[in-house]
Design a protein around this motif. Structure first.
Motif, mmCIF file in Angstrom:
data_model
loop_
_atom_site.group_PDB
_atom_site.id
_atom_site.type_symbol
_atom_site.label_atom_id
_atom_site.label_comp_id
_atom_site.label_asym_id
_atom_site.label_seq_id
_atom_site.Cartn_x
_atom_site.Cartn_y
_atom_site.Cartn_z
ATOM 1 N N ARG A 116 0.842 -1.203 0.000
ATOM 2 C CA ARG A 116 0.000 0.000 0.000
ATOM 3 C C ARG A 116 0.873 1.248 0.000
ATOM 4 N N ILE A 117 0.642 2.125 -0.978
ATOM 5 C CA ILE A 117 1.441 3.335 -1.172
ATOM 6 C C ILE A 117 0.556 4.563 -1.009
ATOM 7 N N SER A 118 1.091 5.579 -0.355
ATOM 8 C CA SER A 118 0.466 6.895 -0.346
ATOM 9 C C SER A 118 1.365 7.838 -1.138
ATOM 10 N N ALA A 119 0.790 8.578 -2.078
ATOM 11 C CA ALA A 119 1.583 9.481 -2.913
ATOM 12 C C ALA A 119 0.709 10.627 -3.394
ATOM 13 N N THR A 120 1.342 11.674 -3.900
ATOM 14 C CA THR A 120 0.609 12.814 -4.426
ATOM 15 C C THR A 120 -0.174 12.406 -5.678
ATOM 16 N N ASP A 121 -1.143 13.233 -6.057
ATOM 17 C CA ASP A 121 -2.024 12.885 -7.176
ATOM 18 C C ASP A 121 -1.254 12.651 -8.471
ATOM 19 N N GLY A 122 -0.418 13.608 -8.842
ATOM 20 C CA GLY A 122 0.300 13.486 -10.101
ATOM 21 C C GLY A 122 1.271 12.324 -10.110
ATOM 22 N N ILE A 147 -2.952 5.184 -2.601
ATOM 23 C CA ILE A 147 -3.809 6.173 -1.943
ATOM 24 C C ILE A 147 -3.247 7.555 -2.267
ATOM 25 N N THR A 148 -4.069 8.447 -2.805
ATOM 26 C CA THR A 148 -3.578 9.771 -3.185
ATOM 27 C C THR A 148 -3.738 10.747 -2.030
ATOM 28 N N ALA A 149 -2.671 11.465 -1.753
ATOM 29 C CA ALA A 149 -2.685 12.463 -0.679
ATOM 30 C C ALA A 149 -1.491 13.391 -0.855
ATOM 31 N N THR A 240 -7.206 21.248 -3.690
ATOM 32 C CA THR A 240 -6.237 20.350 -3.076
ATOM 33 C C THR A 240 -5.753 19.285 -4.057
ATOM 34 N N ASN A 241 -6.321 19.268 -5.258
ATOM 35 C CA ASN A 241 -6.007 18.243 -6.252
ATOM 36 C C ASN A 241 -5.333 18.882 -7.457
ATOM 37 N N VAL A 242 -4.148 18.386 -7.816
ATOM 38 C CA VAL A 242 -3.383 19.005 -8.894
ATOM 39 C C VAL A 242 -4.035 18.791 -10.265
ATOM 40 N N PHE A 243 -4.846 17.748 -10.408
ATOM 41 C CA PHE A 243 -5.554 17.563 -11.675
ATOM 42 C C PHE A 243 -6.578 18.682 -11.891
ATOM 43 N N VAL A 244 -7.134 19.182 -10.820
ATOM 44 C CA VAL A 244 -8.036 20.338 -10.919
ATOM 45 C C VAL A 244 -7.241 21.562 -11.376
ATOM 46 N N HIS A 245 -6.027 21.723 -10.883
ATOM 47 C CA HIS A 245 -5.184 22.843 -11.318
ATOM 48 C C HIS A 245 -4.995 22.808 -12.833
ATOM 49 N N VAL A 246 -4.675 21.619 -13.334
ATOM 50 C CA VAL A 246 -4.421 21.481 -14.768
ATOM 51 C C VAL A 246 -5.668 21.829 -15.569
#
Length: 320
Positions: A116-122, A147-149, A240-246
Motif C-alpha cells: 500500500r502506497i500513499s503518494a501525491t495525485d500526479g 492512496i492519493t494524498a 487540493t487536487n493538482v488535476f483540478v489545477h491542470v
C-alpha cells in the motif's frame, strides 16, 4: 535389628531438572510481523485471514512468552517496542522460510502480498501507477494499492507500506530516500493568453490570477513556498487536487503553477516565463525498515526508482 543406614529421603540432595525454556510460537511471531508492518490489528487480520480477536490473543501470548511488551499504542495504530523489534528479526526469518516454499513450476520463488502506497495525485497517476502495473505483470500475486494524498510524511505509518512526499521529510523510526526531482512551471492556455497579454517578466504577473493549491489547506512546506515568486498574484480557482489545477488552467481560469510532467502532456497549455519560474522540488520515499525488507515491497521500490529515472526529463520539463 535396627537399620543403621541413613534415611535416604532425609539426607539425599533433591535434584530437580530445570524447566524447559519457553519458545515463542512461530504463528505468534508471524502475527507480530503483520502488525509491525501495518501498524494496525485490523490490517494484520485482513492480511493473515484471521479475526481481530485472534490477533490480540496471539500478541498477548507472545508477550507472556517473552516476558515483556512487544507493541506500544500510538496515535492511529501500534509501534514495535525494543523487545518487539528483536522479536521481529526472528519473525522475518520464519516468514522467509515459509515464503521459500512458495515456488513456481521452475522452482523460482513466487512473490505475493499487498503493498500500500500513499503518494501525491500526479505522482500516483504518472509514476506509481505504471510502476505498479509493471510489478503486477511480473508478479501477479502482488497487489499494489495507491492512496492519493498531498501531505507531510506521517508521524505514524499505520496501514501504509510506503509514502511518497514532496520535500525532505522528518521521520521517526523510518527510512527516507530521495526518489528524484521534478519541476513546477507557470502555464496558460492558448485561449487565456489570446485574451490576456503574456507576461514578459515577474512584475507582469500581478495582473494575472493564479491557479494553485488552497493556501490554508496546504500541508507541504515546499509546495507552500513554491508560489512565493509572485506574491501579488491573486487567487483564481484553487484546489487540493493538482488535476483540478491542470483542468482549470486549460479552461482559462488564469495562469497555473503546474508540474511540468503533467502540463506538458497538453498541447493547449503554453509555458510562460520558463527561465524566471522554474521551481525544482524533490520526491522522497519513506518506509519503515522492517517494511522495506519485505521482498514484494522492495520490488515495488525498485520499480518506482526505475520509472522515475525513465521519466527524468519529463519530470524536469525538459523537452526534446
Amino acid at each position: 535389628m535396627p537399620n543403621s543406614a541413613p534415611d535416604i529421603c532425609e539426607n539425599a540432595e533433591v535434584i530437580t531438572s530445570p524447566s524447559p525454556a519457553r519458545r515463542p510460537s512461530p504463528d505468534d511471531l508471524l502475527v507480530l510481523l503483520a502488525v509491525g508492518r501495518t501498524g494496525r490489528f485490523v490490517s494484520a487480520a485482513e492480511e493473515l485471514g484471521i479475526n481481530h480477536t485472534t490477533i490480540s490473543r496471539r500478541v498477548a501470548a507472545l508477550e507472556q512468552t517473552l516476558g515483556g511488551r512487544v507493541l506500544t499504542r500510538v496515535t492511529g495504530g501500534w509501534e514495535l517496542t525494543d523487545l518487539g523489534r528483536e522479536a521481529l528479526t526472528a519473525a522475518e526469518a520464519v516468514d522467509a522460510a515459509v515464503r521459500s516454499l512458495t515456488t513456481d513450476a521452475t522452482g523460482a520463488r513466487i512473490l505475493e502480498g499487498v503493498v500500500r502506497i500513499s503518494a501525491t495525485d500526479g505522482f500516483s497517476a504518472y509514476i506509481a501507477a505504471p510502476a505498479a502495473a509493471g510489478v503486477q505483470r511480473r508478479h501477479p500475486r502482488v497487489a499494489v494499492e495507491i492512496i492519493t494524498a498531498t501531505r507531510r510524511a506521517s508521524t505514524q505509518r499505520s496501514g501504509l507500506d510506503l509514502e511518497v512526499v514532496v520535500g525532505r521529510p522528518k521521520v521517526h523510526r523510518a527510512i527516507a530516500t530521495p526518489l528524484g526531482d521534478y519541476c513546477l512551471g507557470l502555464y496558460g492556455s492558448r485561449d487565456y493568453l489570446a485574451a490576456h497579454p503574456a507576461p514578459t517578466g515577474i512584475d507582469d504577473l500581478a495582473r494575472h490570477p493564479l491557479v494553485y493549491f488552497i493556501e490554508s489547506m496546504l500541508q507541504v512546506d515546499d509546495l507552500d513556498l513554491a508560489s512565493s515568486f509572485a506574491p501579488a498574484m491573486r487567487e483564481s480557482v484553487s484546489s487540493t487536487n493538482v488535476f483540478v489545477h491542470v483542468e482549470a488552467t486549460r479552461a482559462a481560469a488564469g495562469l497555473g503553477l503546474l508540474p511540468c510532467f503533467m502540463a506538458d502532456r497538453h498541447p493547449d497549455l503554453i509555458r510562460v516565463l520558463p527561465t524566471e519560474v522554474a521551481v525544482r522540488l524533490t520526491y522522497w520515499l519513506v518506509g519503515r525498515p522492517e517494511t522495506l525488507r519485505r521482498p514484494e515491497v522492495s520490488t515495488v521500490v525498485e520499480a518506482l526508482h526505475t520509472t522515475v529515472r525513465e521519466h527524468a526529463d519529463a519530470l524536469l520539463g525538459i523537452r526534446d
